[in-house]
Write a protein that holds these residues in place. Structure first.
Motif, PDB file in Angstrom:
ATOM      1  N   LYS A   1     -18.671  -3.892  12.565  1.00 14.12           N
ATOM      2  CA  LYS A   1     -18.360  -2.463  12.675  1.00 14.12           C
ATOM      3  C   LYS A   1     -17.179  -2.063  11.792  1.00 14.12           C
ATOM      4  O   LYS A   1     -17.109  -0.940  11.307  1.00 14.12           O
ATOM      5  N   ALA A   2     -16.224  -2.984  11.598  1.00 17.91           N
ATOM      6  CA  ALA A   2     -14.988  -2.644  10.887  1.00 17.91           C
ATOM      7  C   ALA A   2     -15.068  -2.862   9.378  1.00 17.91           C
ATOM      8  O   ALA A   2     -14.379  -2.171   8.619  1.00 17.91           O
ATOM      9  N   LEU A   3     -15.903  -3.808   8.930  1.00 13.57           N
ATOM     10  CA  LEU A   3     -15.905  -4.185   7.513  1.00 13.57           C
ATOM     11  C   LEU A   3     -16.239  -3.020   6.575  1.00 13.57           C
ATOM     12  O   LEU A   3     -15.530  -2.819   5.572  1.00 13.57           O
ATOM     13  N   PRO A   4     -17.292  -2.241   6.816  1.00 19.04           N
ATOM     14  CA  PRO A   4     -17.584  -1.128   5.896  1.00 19.04           C
ATOM     15  C   PRO A   4     -16.413  -0.152   5.788  1.00 19.04           C
ATOM     16  O   PRO A   4     -16.085   0.313   4.680  1.00 19.04           O
ATOM     17  N   LYS A   5     -15.783   0.154   6.933  1.00 16.32           N
ATOM     18  CA  LYS A   5     -14.644   1.080   6.916  1.00 16.32           C
ATOM     19  C   LYS A   5     -13.466   0.468   6.163  1.00 16.32           C
ATOM     20  O   LYS A   5     -12.769   1.137   5.395  1.00 16.32           O
ATOM     21  N   ALA A   6     -13.219  -0.841   6.371  1.00 17.21           N
ATOM     22  CA  ALA A   6     -12.107  -1.515   5.698  1.00 17.21           C
ATOM     23  C   ALA A   6     -12.303  -1.510   4.185  1.00 17.21           C
ATOM     24  O   ALA A   6     -11.364  -1.242   3.420  1.00 17.21           O
ATOM     25  N   LYS A   7     -13.532  -1.801   3.731  1.00 20.08           N
ATOM     26  CA  LYS A   7     -13.813  -1.795   2.285  1.00 20.08           C
ATOM     27  C   LYS A   7     -13.599  -0.400   1.698  1.00 20.08           C
ATOM     28  O   LYS A   7     -13.049  -0.248   0.598  1.00 20.08           O
ATOM     29  N   GLN A   8     -14.021   0.598   2.432  1.00 19.58           N
ATOM     30  CA  GLN A   8     -13.848   1.984   1.991  1.00 19.58           C
ATOM     31  C   GLN A   8     -12.359   2.321   1.878  1.00 19.58           C
ATOM     32  O   GLN A   8     -11.921   2.970   0.913  1.00 19.58           O
ATOM     33  N   GLU A   9     -11.566   1.863   2.841  1.00 22.26           N
ATOM     34  CA  GLU A   9     -10.114   2.125   2.835  1.00 22.26           C
ATOM     35  C   GLU A   9      -9.442   1.459   1.645  1.00 22.26           C
ATOM     36  O   GLU A   9      -8.577   2.055   0.985  1.00 22.26           O
ATOM     37  N   VAL A  10      -9.838   0.221   1.349  1.00 29.48           N
ATOM     38  CA  VAL A  10      -9.242  -0.494   0.221  1.00 29.48           C
ATOM     39  C   VAL A  10      -9.583   0.209  -1.088  1.00 29.48           C
ATOM     40  O   VAL A  10      -8.713   0.375  -1.967  1.00 29.48           O
ATOM     41  N   GLU A  11     -10.825   0.645  -1.228  1.00 26.21           N
ATOM     42  CA  GLU A  11     -11.220   1.344  -2.456  1.00 26.21           C
ATOM     43  C   GLU A  11     -10.444   2.646  -2.608  1.00 26.21           C
ATOM     44  O   GLU A  11     -10.068   3.040  -3.721  1.00 26.21           O
ATOM     45  N   GLU A  12     -10.202   3.316  -1.490  1.00 24.15           N
ATOM     46  CA  GLU A  12      -9.454   4.574  -1.526  1.00 24.15           C
ATOM     47  C   GLU A  12      -8.015   4.330  -1.992  1.00 24.15           C
ATOM     48  O   GLU A  12      -7.485   5.080  -2.824  1.00 24.15           O
ATOM     49  N   VAL A  13      -7.394   3.277  -1.496  1.00 24.16           N
ATOM     50  CA  VAL A  13      -6.013   2.968  -1.901  1.00 24.16           C
ATOM     51  C   VAL A  13      -5.986   2.533  -3.363  1.00 24.16           C
ATOM     52  O   VAL A  13      -5.076   2.900  -4.126  1.00 24.16           O
ATOM     53  N   LYS A  14      -6.987   1.768  -3.793  1.00 25.64           N
ATOM     54  CA  LYS A  14      -7.058   1.341  -5.196  1.00 25.64           C
ATOM     55  C   LYS A  14      -7.147   2.553  -6.123  1.00 25.64           C
ATOM     56  O   LYS A  14      -6.435   2.629  -7.142  1.00 25.64           O
ATOM     57  N   ALA A  15      -8.007   3.488  -5.781  1.00 30.61           N
ATOM     58  CA  ALA A  15      -8.173   4.692  -6.603  1.00 30.61           C
ATOM     59  C   ALA A  15      -6.884   5.501  -6.620  1.00 30.61           C
ATOM     60  O   ALA A  15      -6.477   6.036  -7.675  1.00 30.61           O
ATOM     61  N   TYR A  16      -6.233   5.574  -5.492  1.00 31.24           N
ATOM     62  CA  TYR A  16      -4.972   6.327  -5.400  1.00 31.24           C
ATOM     63  C   TYR A  16      -3.889   5.662  -6.249  1.00 31.24           C
ATOM     64  O   TYR A  16      -3.133   6.346  -6.954  1.00 31.24           O
ATOM     65  N   ALA A  17      -3.826   4.324  -6.193  1.00 32.86           N
ATOM     66  CA  ALA A  17      -2.823   3.596  -6.982  1.00 32.86           C
ATOM     67  C   ALA A  17      -3.038   3.822  -8.476  1.00 32.86           C
ATOM     68  O   ALA A  17      -2.079   4.008  -9.239  1.00 32.86           O
ATOM     69  N   LYS A  18      -4.302   3.814  -8.901  1.00 30.57           N
ATOM     70  CA  LYS A  18      -4.596   4.050 -10.322  1.00 30.57           C
ATOM     71  C   LYS A  18      -4.181   5.471 -10.719  1.00 30.57           C
ATOM     72  O   LYS A  18      -3.673   5.709 -11.820  1.00 30.57           O
ATOM     73  N   LYS A  19      -4.402   6.401  -9.804  1.00 32.88           N
ATOM     74  CA  LYS A  19      -4.012   7.793 -10.049  1.00 32.88           C
ATOM     75  C   LYS A  19      -2.499   7.904 -10.250  1.00 32.88           C
ATOM     76  O   LYS A  19      -2.022   8.732 -11.042  1.00 32.88           O
ATOM     77  N   LEU A  20      -1.760   7.038  -9.553  1.00 38.03           N
ATOM     78  CA  LEU A  20      -0.300   7.040  -9.687  1.00 38.03           C
ATOM     79  C   LEU A  20       0.186   6.205 -10.867  1.00 38.03           C
ATOM     80  O   LEU A  20       1.393   6.058 -11.068  1.00 38.03           O
ATOM     81  N   GLY A  21      -0.747   5.607 -11.607  1.00 39.48           N
ATOM     82  CA  GLY A  21      -0.361   4.895 -12.818  1.00 39.48           C
ATOM     83  C   GLY A  21      -0.431   3.389 -12.742  1.00 39.48           C
ATOM     84  O   GLY A  21      -0.009   2.701 -13.682  1.00 39.48           O
ATOM     85  N   LEU A  22      -0.971   2.818 -11.647  1.00 42.02           N
ATOM     86  CA  LEU A  22      -1.074   1.355 -11.573  1.00 42.02           C
ATOM     87  C   LEU A  22      -2.057   0.858 -12.614  1.00 42.02           C
ATOM     88  O   LEU A  22      -3.184   1.334 -12.698  1.00 42.02           O
ATOM     89  N   GLU A  23      -1.601  -0.088 -13.403  1.00 40.70           N
ATOM     90  CA  GLU A  23      -2.478  -0.709 -14.388  1.00 40.70           C
ATOM     91  C   GLU A  23      -2.932  -2.059 -13.851  1.00 40.70           C
ATOM     92  O   GLU A  23      -2.156  -2.799 -13.265  1.00 40.70           O
ATOM     93  N   GLY A  24      -4.200  -2.375 -14.054  1.00 44.84           N
ATOM     94  CA  GLY A  24      -4.713  -3.648 -13.551  1.00 44.84           C
ATOM     95  C   GLY A  24      -5.120  -3.530 -12.096  1.00 44.84           C
ATOM     96  O   GLY A  24      -5.295  -2.433 -11.545  1.00 44.84           O
ATOM     97  N   GLU A  25      -5.271  -4.696 -11.451  1.00 46.65           N
ATOM     98  CA  GLU A  25      -5.769  -4.737 -10.074  1.00 46.65           C
ATOM     99  C   GLU A  25      -4.671  -4.435  -9.059  1.00 46.65           C
ATOM    100  O   GLU A  25      -3.486  -4.678  -9.304  1.00 46.65           O
ATOM    101  N   LEU A  26      -5.096  -3.911  -7.907  1.00 45.44           N
ATOM    102  CA  LEU A  26      -4.198  -3.755  -6.769  1.00 45.44           C
ATOM    103  C   LEU A  26      -4.042  -5.130  -6.117  1.00 45.44           C
ATOM    104  O   LEU A  26      -5.021  -5.727  -5.668  1.00 45.44           O
TER     105      LEU A  26
END
Length: 677
Positions: free
Chosen positions: A304-329
């Motif tokens: 039940k938790a895995l799909p939501k967790a993956k979605q949350e990680v992708e959201e933070v990754k996209a946000y970090a890139k928006k703030l200028g993070l280069e490379g992987e989170l």
């Protein structure tokens, strides 16, 4: 005269801490062991036929002074230890283990208990009596009473070695935590950190002689703000690697071999008793009942938790890139960027809330909650002895003016205190013609005061305070006949219910209005902040659930090993495989959780870490009654007190729960609260 050999005659029979010196512990405990064994001899050689009173009750009441001395020693070894104390602990541990084995493998004693157990119908026993009898009898069986002489010897040897290894494991983790220092001398490296964290680091540096610099450590009040707010990814990585490699460096403090030995010895010990794995042995005495049931429960939550967790990680990754993070989170970036995203989404962060959570006010808040729910009053009493200047003692009184308990609070990190937070007991409640009231303590590692500000807590620290206080209420409100069934002496996957349910109050306006006031202006926490707390409560809940599940699955993997699976080449590889289904980031070399996982390799959570999630099902279901009737509804609170808190382990926990709730718990309330459905 050795104070541990005298009755504790101070206020409420609290230990005279200032009079007890390190040289007192070993001789006192050795003498009290001999006196206790004489009590057992007298019990075994009683010419009267075995009865419930002269055998089972007498056994439960034996060794009181020894238990008292040992509780003082081992509580202080966790909260106020030293190298000398750890040396004494290493000497005392096998002695006490041997003493326990002598009792539980005493054939004459077991014969008397067995007679009572097999003839229970001859005695007039109530539910609590029957529970004590069953627990006593099973305790002998599960401690090797039915083994032959050679097997008993082997069982005792394993028990002693295990006790020493577990102590050593904890000492290594504490030493690693205390030894690491990140010293910053360039102010630019403090970018992003809140003023409170910078002030605390400056004070810590000054205390260590690093004047004009800033010191960060692996203690939670220092480490967590650094990981959440420090702009320097390089320094966050350095702190992360130091934290996650504790006791995993191949040096004198390395715990890898200790982990392997503890796992093997636990298995060998229960194999002697006829169990296939340590998990089978442990879960026989749990609500969950079996490893299969635990794994099924964890897998269901994972699904039940895995799909939501993956979605949350992708959201933070996209946000970090928006703030200028280069490379992987990376793992050391997670707290930093997710905190920024949370702030942007909900306009809330720890530093906004801290001014409303002054420690003294939060403590008064938990006292007010206890009064409104259970009629308790906490009265500071400076005549009660304490073991450290940071510790405060309270007399706890009920609505009728009756003494209920002594309560200790100990909130700040120091070198002699292990990390984390816990509740403990210096004396349990029991009755023997009079009602002996308990002495309980909560020990935490909260953000200390600085020269500029008092101790201001994060919201998470406030939740921790309520959590540990929930355990304390379980101990303080105990109303049992027998010490071994009193207070928190319950099934391990039930013990977290009283603590976790109390965390729910921290999100309720009616509770926060009692204490959440700005430390400078006295202004009540704004209603919009409370709503933000509620709105953000499920932020990254999928990720947090996966983190808890990863620990629980790893724990079960270690303790479900059978005889042909015990040869482990790499602790880190075994751990990664066990946690692989919960991994949300790329592998990081050089880190390991097992080598610092004191809960399962030093504490009592082996094959039991799942109980935190198990108890969340119970607490969500139970709190739904308070939500429906009112969080301070007296009728509901009285029912919870009488059916859960005061009953301890006097009946099977499911029976107690159903008496409160009216039915068995369902997972629905947890899924709804967590946003996982």
């Amino acid at each position: 005269m050795n104070p541990l050999l005298l009755p504790f005659e101070g206020p409420f029979e609290v230990a005279p801490f200032s009079k007890i010196k390190l040289v007192h512990y070993k001789p006192a405990i050795e003498q009290l062991i001999q006196e206790s064994l004489l009590e057992i001899d007298a019990l075994v050689n009683n010419p009267e036929p075995a009865t419930f009173e002269n055998t089972v009750v007498a056994l439960d009441r034996s060794g009181k002074q020894l238990n008292q001395a040992a509780e003082v020693f081992f509580n202080l070894n966790s909260a106020e230890t030293s190298d000398e104390m750890q040396t004494i602990a290493a000497e005392l541990s096998p002695i006490l283990t041997d003493y326990g084995n002598q009792i539980m493998q005493n054939e004459g004693l077991f014969a008397r208990v067995k007679f009572v157990y097999e003839h229970a119908g001859q005695f007039s026993l109530d539910k609590e009596d029957k529970m004590l009898l069953e627990k006593s009898y099973k305790g002998f069986i599960r401690s090797g009473a039915n083994l032959n002489t050679d097997e008993k010897k082997k069982y005792s040897e394993i028990s002693k070695e295990l006790a020493q290894l577990q102590l050593k494991f904890g000492e290594n983790v504490l030493a690693e935590t205390n030894s690491y220092e990140l010293i910053i001398d360039d102010e630019k490296d403090l970018a992003g950190l809140p003023e409170g964290a910078i002030d605390a680091a400056a004070l810590a540096a000054e205390e260590k002689g690093y004047k004009g610099k800033w010191l960060f450590t692996l203690q939670a009040p220092s480490y967590l703000p650094f990981m959440e707010y420090a702009d320097s990814s390089e320094l966050r990585q350095k702190m992360f690697m130091a934290y996650m490699s504790k006791a995993f460096k191949g040096d004198a403090l390395d715990n890898q071999e200790n982990v392997k030995k503890i796992v093997k010895l636990r298995h060998d010990k229960v194999k002697l008793l006829g169990y296939d794995s340590y998990a089978d042995y442990v879960l026989e005495e749990r609500m969950a009942e079996s490893a299969d049931k635990v794994i099924s429960f964890l897998n269901d939550l994972l699904e039940k938790a895995l799909p939501k967790a993956k979605q949350e990680v992708e959201e933070v990754k996209a946000y970090a890139k928006k703030l200028g993070l280069e490379g992987e989170l990376n793992r050391w970036d997670w707290a930093y960027y997710s905190q920024k995203l949370k702030n942007e989404k909900f306009q809330i962060n720890d530093e906004m809330l801290r001014p409303y959570f002054k420690l003294d006010q939060a403590v008064q808040g938990i006292f007010d909650v206890a009064k409104k729910l259970y009629g308790l009053t906490f009265k500071r009493n400076e005549s009660i002895p304490v073991y450290h200047k940071d510790v405060k003692a309270y007399e706890v009184i009920d609505e009728k003016g009756k003494h209920i308990a002594v309560f200790f609070e100990d909130y700040f990190p120091r070198p002699g205190k292990r990390g984390g937070a816990w509740m403990t007991s210096y004396k349990s409640q029991y009755k023997d013609g009079q009602d002996h009231r308990p002495i309980v303590s909560i020990v935490c590692n909260f953000t200390p005061a600085t020269e500029k500000k008092p101790s201001l807590l994060t919201f998470n620290e406030v939740e921790t305070l309520f959590h540990e206080f929930g355990h304390a209420l379980h101990g303080m409100l105990a109303d049992s006949k027998y010490e071994s069934l009193s207070g928190t002496s319950v099934y391990w996957d039930f013990v977290e219910l009283p603590s976790q349910i109390l965390e729910n109050w921290v999100q309720e306006k009616e509770c926060l209005d009692l204490f959440a006031k700005h430390y400078e202006t006295g202004e009540a926490i704004p209603e919009e902040y409370i709503q933000k707390i509620k709105d953000s409560s499920n932020f990254n809940e999928g990720y947090q659930t996966m983190r808890q599940l990863s620990f629980a699955l790893m724990d079960m993997a270690w303790h479900s090993l059978t005889s042909d699976e015990l040869t482990i080449d790499s602790v880190a590889d075994f751990e990664r495989k066990a946690m692989s289904r919960t991994e949300l980031f790329d592998r990081v070399n050089g880190i390991c959780m097992s080598t610092q996982f004191s809960h399962i390799f030093q504490g009592g959570y082996a094959a039991g870490y799942y109980s935190y999630k198990w108890a969340e099902v119970l607490d969500a279901d139970a709190f739904s009654v308070f939500k429906e009737k009112g969080i301070f509804n007296k009728e509901v609170a009285t029912s919870f007190k009488e059916n859960i808190l005061s009953r301890g382990g006097s009946e099977h926990p499911m029976e107690l729960y159903k008496r409160f709730r009216g039915h068995e718990p369902t997972v629905d309330a947890l899924l709804e609260r967590s946003g996982l459905r």
